[in-house]
Design a protein around this motif. Structure first.
Motif, mmCIF file in Angstrom:
data_model
loop_
_atom_site.group_PDB
_atom_site.id
_atom_site.type_symbol
_atom_site.label_atom_id
_atom_site.label_comp_id
_atom_site.label_asym_id
_atom_site.label_seq_id
_atom_site.Cartn_x
_atom_site.Cartn_y
_atom_site.Cartn_z
ATOM 1 N N TYR A 301 6.197 10.569 7.793
ATOM 2 C CA TYR A 301 7.319 9.770 7.312
ATOM 3 C C TYR A 301 6.883 8.316 7.172
ATOM 4 N N ARG A 302 7.199 7.681 6.027
ATOM 5 C CA ARG A 302 6.881 6.266 5.829
ATOM 6 C C ARG A 302 8.097 5.548 5.232
ATOM 7 N N LYS A 303 8.597 4.560 5.974
ATOM 8 C CA LYS A 303 9.676 3.723 5.457
ATOM 9 C C LYS A 303 9.106 2.791 4.397
ATOM 10 N N VAL A 304 9.849 2.596 3.283
ATOM 11 C CA VAL A 304 9.364 1.765 2.183
ATOM 12 C C VAL A 304 10.403 0.706 1.829
ATOM 13 N N GLU A 305 9.907 -0.380 1.250
ATOM 14 C CA GLU A 305 10.778 -1.421 0.703
ATOM 15 C C GLU A 305 10.689 -1.355 -0.810
ATOM 16 N N LEU A 306 11.836 -1.087 -1.432
ATOM 17 C CA LEU A 306 11.859 -0.918 -2.879
ATOM 18 C C LEU A 306 11.901 -2.261 -3.597
ATOM 19 N N GLY A 307 11.228 -2.292 -4.743
ATOM 20 C CA GLY A 307 11.311 -3.437 -5.638
ATOM 21 C C GLY A 307 12.170 -3.078 -6.833
ATOM 22 N N GLN A 308 11.635 -3.311 -8.015
ATOM 23 C CA GLN A 308 12.386 -3.045 -9.237
ATOM 24 C C GLN A 308 12.343 -1.563 -9.601
ATOM 25 N N ARG A 309 13.387 -1.121 -10.283
ATOM 26 C CA ARG A 309 13.356 0.216 -10.882
ATOM 27 C C ARG A 309 12.711 0.092 -12.250
ATOM 28 N N LEU A 310 11.709 0.910 -12.497
ATOM 29 C CA LEU A 310 10.958 0.872 -13.746
ATOM 30 C C LEU A 310 11.111 2.204 -14.450
ATOM 31 N N GLY A 311 12.239 2.409 -15.095
ATOM 32 C CA GLY A 311 12.510 3.698 -15.737
ATOM 33 C C GLY A 311 12.705 4.778 -14.688
#
Length: 344
Positions: A301-311
């Motif tokens: 399991y890896r928690k992530v920080e989202l940036g922009q949605r690209l399609g």
């Protein structure tokens, strides 16, 4: 008697064989139960992720504002004589918009004319020595004060537009007594502006003249070009943002004060890991986003920080290293550390 013994012996023999058969059946069931079938590993699909240049665009919401907004009103209470324009009218600098009751102005004008006549007489006497210099200076001062008072009263009786613009509000009718609220509001809408609050981490990346793309709900599918016209010199200590003013030429006059707008600022590009949106999972109860990384037959399991949605993909700010293999299908049966089988 012999028959009875024979029957007893026969019954006992049957019971013995029956007991033996039950023991063999129990032993067979026990042996079968001791054989454990191997657990079926969850089947997953993987994708390898890599870094790529991602434009660092940020979208900010704001309302369109006029370049200049003027309240048209006198500085002293008076009755409104005539309002010469209506809401929506375009006006020019110096155009008369409102006239107030001129009774006091007329009286002051007559007093000023009398003072000017009297000063002309005293000035002639002064030239021939008939009046002292101090008397001449005192009268001249009175005349200057009267002139300034007249001009001030005239500015508050004949109200002119200080800018080229459009009338956006009217609060009185002819004959009303002015009571503090502006009679009219005139706004300059060529150009217009909007002010957005930008995160302090971008402070060094914003410059005067930077181009900005502006979109409005009122004109779907259409974008307008603006430029950064002002960068505020301080950062808000509570929000850690700083205001940036964006000017838009608005030569078409489509943009109007109060319209909702979205301004897109481009802060260059950065190399980021980009992952398919199918890989992103949401942790129940916390709102955290995470992915499963595959390594050595297991997932973690890896928690992530989202940036922009690209399609159909997401830019990741953090959480996944470049070149990692992540799960894009089969997550419903996974947990941290589970062994998996990789499918096509």
């Amino acid at each position: 008697m012999k028959n009875l013994r024979f029957s007893t012996i026969a019954i006992c023999t049957v019971l013995v064989f029956s007991a033996c058969g039950q023991k063999k059946q129990i032993a067979a069931v026990t042996e079968a139960a001791s054989v454990v079938e191997p657990a079926v590993k969850p089947l997953v699909r993987l994708a390898k992720v890599v870094e790529e240049p991602v434009p660092q665009k940020q979208v900010y919401s704001a309302s369109i504002e006029s370049e200049v907004k003027n309240n048209i009103a006198p500085s002293i209470p008076a009755r409104i004589s005539n309002i010469l324009v209506e809401v929506g009218d375009n006006v020019r600098t110096g155009q008369i918009l409102v006239t107030m009751d001129a009774t006091t102005l007329t009286q002051q004008e007559m007093q000023l004319q009398n003072l000017e006549t009297e000063f002309h007489r005293i000035d002639e006497l002064y030239k021939v020595g008939g009046v002292s210099k101090s008397d001449w200076e005192n009268f001249n001062m009175q005349l200057e004060v009267a002139r300034k008072s007249y001009l001030t009263l005239r500015e508050n009786t004949i109200l002119q537009s200080p800018i080229d613009g459009v009338v956006t509000n009217r609060n009185y009718d002819n004959g009303d007594l002015y009571s503090g609220q502006p009679i009219l509001v005139v706004q300059k809408i060529v150009p217009v502006k909007l002010i957005v609050n930008v995160s302090e981490k971008y402070y060094s990346q914003v410059s005067i003249g930077d181009e900005v793309s502006v979109a409005l709900d009122a004109y779907p599918g259409e974008t307008f070009t603006g430029k950064v016209s002002l960068i505020y010199p301080t950062v808000d200590a509570m929000t850690h943002t700083f205001p940036v003013e964006i000017g838009v030429a608005n030569t078409s006059r489509k943009l109007r004060p109060g319209m909702f707008a979205r301004a897109t600022l481009n802060f260059g590009t950065e190399n980021r890991v980009v992952v398919p949106d199918l890989a992103i999972e949401k942790r129940a109860g916390s709102g955290d986003r995470f992915v499963y990384i595959y390594e050595d037959g297991k997932v973690s399991y890896r928690k992530v920080e989202l940036g922009q949605r690209l399609g159909d993909r997401y830019e990741l700010i953090s959480g996944v290293p470049n070149g990692a293999q992540i799960v894009i299908a089969g997550q419903s049966k996974l947990s941290d550390g589970v062994e998996v089988e990789v499918g096509n």
